[in-house]
Design an enzyme around this catalytic site. Structure first.
Site, PDB file in Angstrom:
ATOM      1  N   LYS A 104       0.880  -1.138   0.112  1.00  0.00           N
ATOM      2  CA  LYS A 104      -0.016  -0.025  -0.128  1.00  0.00           C
ATOM      3  C   LYS A 104       0.882   1.202  -0.052  1.00  0.00           C
ATOM      4  O   LYS A 104       0.712   2.155  -0.774  1.00  0.00           O
ATOM      5  CB  LYS A 104      -0.811  -0.004   1.252  1.00  0.00           C
ATOM      6  CG  LYS A 104      -1.878   1.388   1.191  1.00  0.00           C
ATOM      7  CD  LYS A 104      -2.561   1.315   2.495  1.00  0.00           C
ATOM      8  CE  LYS A 104      -1.857   1.920   3.801  1.00  0.00           C
ATOM      9  NZ  LYS A 104      -1.854   3.313   3.859  1.00  0.00           N
ATOM     10  N   ASN A 105       1.795   1.368   0.858  1.00  0.00           N
ATOM     11  CA  ASN A 105       2.752   2.450   1.228  1.00  0.00           C
ATOM     12  C   ASN A 105       3.655   2.708  -0.020  1.00  0.00           C
ATOM     13  O   ASN A 105       4.360   3.614  -0.151  1.00  0.00           O
ATOM     14  CB  ASN A 105       3.304   2.414   2.442  1.00  0.00           C
ATOM     15  CG  ASN A 105       2.490   2.708   3.813  1.00  0.00           C
ATOM     16  OD1 ASN A 105       1.507   3.194   3.329  1.00  0.00           O
ATOM     17  ND2 ASN A 105       2.931   2.166   4.662  1.00  0.00           N
ATOM     18  N   CYS A 122      -6.802   7.478   8.814  1.00  0.00           N
ATOM     19  CA  CYS A 122      -6.476   7.107  10.036  1.00  0.00           C
ATOM     20  C   CYS A 122      -6.281   8.232  11.187  1.00  0.00           C
ATOM     21  O   CYS A 122      -5.591   8.996  10.876  1.00  0.00           O
ATOM     22  CB  CYS A 122      -5.744   6.097  10.176  1.00  0.00           C
ATOM     23  SG  CYS A 122      -6.297   4.390   9.453  1.00  0.00           S
ATOM     24  N   ARG A 131      -0.322  14.483  12.707  1.00  0.00           N
ATOM     25  CA  ARG A 131       0.892  14.038  11.463  1.00  0.00           C
ATOM     26  C   ARG A 131       0.790  15.141  10.785  1.00  0.00           C
ATOM     27  O   ARG A 131       0.489  15.517   9.571  1.00  0.00           O
ATOM     28  CB  ARG A 131       0.161  12.802  10.662  1.00  0.00           C
ATOM     29  CG  ARG A 131       1.294  12.219   9.553  1.00  0.00           C
ATOM     30  CD  ARG A 131       0.885  11.428   8.778  1.00  0.00           C
ATOM     31  NE  ARG A 131       0.640  10.053   9.594  1.00  0.00           N
ATOM     32  CZ  ARG A 131       0.175   8.865   8.806  1.00  0.00           C
ATOM     33  NH1 ARG A 131       0.061   9.125   7.614  1.00  0.00           N
ATOM     34  NH2 ARG A 131      -0.004   7.909   9.450  1.00  0.00           N
ATOM     35  N   ASP A 191       3.922   0.733  11.921  1.00  0.00           N
ATOM     36  CA  ASP A 191       2.596   0.213  11.426  1.00  0.00           C
ATOM     37  C   ASP A 191       2.423  -1.077  11.833  1.00  0.00           C
ATOM     38  O   ASP A 191       1.261  -1.656  11.677  1.00  0.00           O
ATOM     39  CB  ASP A 191       2.782   0.208   9.761  1.00  0.00           C
ATOM     40  CG  ASP A 191       2.382   1.626   9.208  1.00  0.00           C
ATOM     41  OD1 ASP A 191       1.859   2.514   9.979  1.00  0.00           O
ATOM     42  OD2 ASP A 191       2.453   1.764   8.085  1.00  0.00           O
ATOM     43  N   ARG A 222      -8.663  -0.486   3.843  1.00  0.00           N
ATOM     44  CA  ARG A 222      -7.659   0.516   3.392  1.00  0.00           C
ATOM     45  C   ARG A 222      -6.444   0.280   3.030  1.00  0.00           C
ATOM     46  O   ARG A 222      -5.795   0.343   2.141  1.00  0.00           O
ATOM     47  CB  ARG A 222      -7.731   1.671   4.358  1.00  0.00           C
ATOM     48  CG  ARG A 222      -8.772   2.641   4.525  1.00  0.00           C
ATOM     49  CD  ARG A 222      -8.595   3.828   5.321  1.00  0.00           C
ATOM     50  NE  ARG A 222      -7.476   4.396   4.754  1.00  0.00           N
ATOM     51  CZ  ARG A 222      -6.144   4.566   5.646  1.00  0.00           C
ATOM     52  NH1 ARG A 222      -6.418   4.135   6.989  1.00  0.00           N
ATOM     53  NH2 ARG A 222      -5.253   5.070   5.502  1.00  0.00           N
TER      54      ARG A 222
END
Length: 419
Positions: free
Chosen positions: A22-23, A116, A121, A306, A398
């Protein structure tokens, strides 16, 4: 409302191919904006975050087609530089479009990203870095108006923290620019290398240095390319955690063990049998885990933030007391109340979680508050006695591709149900 129903208490076993990252995929999709042509991106996972990125691309004027795990993006027809709030709020990674849209059009208009709620952040590093590159930024009632009147100009940038997102935005903005940009104290995550590989295959001139610097020599234009997204190391860490928690035996395929050294060492020290070779990892339980040591989240190559949540779920069933220190986000223990509801003994003090291992966990009705916290509740559910129902699973969607199917293939009793 969709939710997962998990009947736990079964050791998970079997083999599974790890999804694309995903990242890794999201910044590459944003980077396609810089290309005046067609890009073919392989190993793109089926995730709602990826869907959100595709919607942004389409809004900007790109043509996007998906065939299985391959996305074909034609960005030659881009005709916008603004992204509406409804699309920006879908995911936190949407901020990386700022750098690519600026690099392509010299302008960008967007609001702060969503996603999220795992703590502050701030995007101040993104904005200050872009201003150093010659971008004028005005905040008009929450909408960021960005313009580079003289184009993106190479500069020396030192990050106060090795932010992944800020590093990516700098790379995207300065790939097509005037002069050379040097980023000191840049992020070193594998996903940074993935983005650099993609951009370089498009004709960019980017060098990842071993001392924490990224050097970007601006080029005049980028051409289309074909690229494969790297495996998802956090999805892999979740499978590893589930195997350890259930005393199972799982073989992960299409994974890069070198990206998971800190996670694997934690479980190896706790008593799990781990074999890593080539592009595979096998984790086999050898009874109850010993207490988990050395879990302190740090920027890569440290322990990944994560992975903290699913690892905590496994720690709940370990003998002795495990301590987890969260150094990246101040609100990343939101999954703890759900684990406690299932019988875990966890005490939170600021950024430190103290977990006293229990004999067993019990199924309960819990709610996912964020992506990785949701995966932690599922890991606990797989190991727990009885039935666990997890709500708000849109968070899990997600970042995990067909979550219930993946774990069902390993013997988990999990179904998705709509009320």
């Amino acid at each position: 409302m969709e939710h997962f129903i998990i009947n736990g208490g079964k050791a998970l076993s079997g083999k599974i191919r790890v999804q694309g990252s995903k990242n890794g995929a999201l910044p590459v999709l944003a980077a396609a904006v810089l290309v005046k042509g067609q890009c073919i991106i392989h190993n793109c996972p089926y995730l709602t975050d990826v869907d959100a990125a595709v919607e942004i691309l389409k809004y900007l004027g790109c043509t996007v087609k998906r065939e299985s795990s391959t996305l074909t993006i034609d960005s030659g027809t881009i005709n916008r530089y603004d992204i509406p709030e409804v699309l920006m709020r879908e995911m936190r990674s949407s901020i990386v479009f700022m750098g690519s849209v600026l690099g392509r059009t010299g302008k960008a208009r967007m609001c702060a990203p969503g996603g999220c709620e795992i703590g502050l952040r701030p995007i101040d590093l993104h904005l200050s870095s872009l201003e150093t590159l010659g971008v004028c930024i005005t905040n008009r009632m929450g909408v960021l108006e960005c313009e580079a009147p003289n184009g993106i100009i190479g500069a020396e940038i030192t990050l106060s923290f090795p932010s992944v997102g800020a590093t990516e935005n700098i790379m995207l903005a300065s790939a097509v620019s005037k002069g050379t940009t040097t980023v000191t104290n840049a992020a070193r995550e594998p996903e940074i290398d993935c983005l650099a590989d993609f951009l370089n295959s498009c004709g960019a001139d980017i060098h990842i240095c071993g001392d924490g610097r990224v050097v970007i020599n601006g080029v005049s234009s980028l051409h289309g390319t074909e690229h494969t997204v790297l495996p998802d190391r956090i999805a892999a860490a979740t499978f590893v955690s589930a195997a350890a928690a259930t005393n199972g035996d799982i073989l992960l395929q299409s994974v890069r063990p070198e990206h998971l050294k800190t996670v694997l060492s934690v479980f190896s020290d706790a008593g799990s049998e781990i074999e890593a070779y080539g592009d595979t990892i096998r984790i086999k339980g050898r009874g109850r885990l010993r207490m988990l040591r050395g879990v302190r989240t740090m920027p890569y190559p440290g322990f990944p933030t994560d992975a903290q949540a699913p690892v905590m779920a496994a720690a709940c069933l370990a003998d002795g007391t495990s301590i987890i220190v969260e150094n990246i986000f101040e609100s990343r223990f939101k999954h703890a109340p759900g684990l406690i509801k299932m019988g875990a003994k966890i005490k939170i003090e600021d950024r430190v979680a103290v977990i006293d291992g229990v004999e067993r966990l019990y199924g309960a009705r819990v709610e996912a508050t964020d992506l990785r916290g949701g995966s932690a509740l599922a890991v606990a559910g797989f190991a727990a006695q009885g039935t666990t129902r997890i709500y708000n699973i849109h968070h899990i969607d997600r970042g995990y591709e067909k979550f219930e199917n993946s774990f069902a293939s390993l013997g988990a009793d999990i179904i998705r149900k709509s009320d």
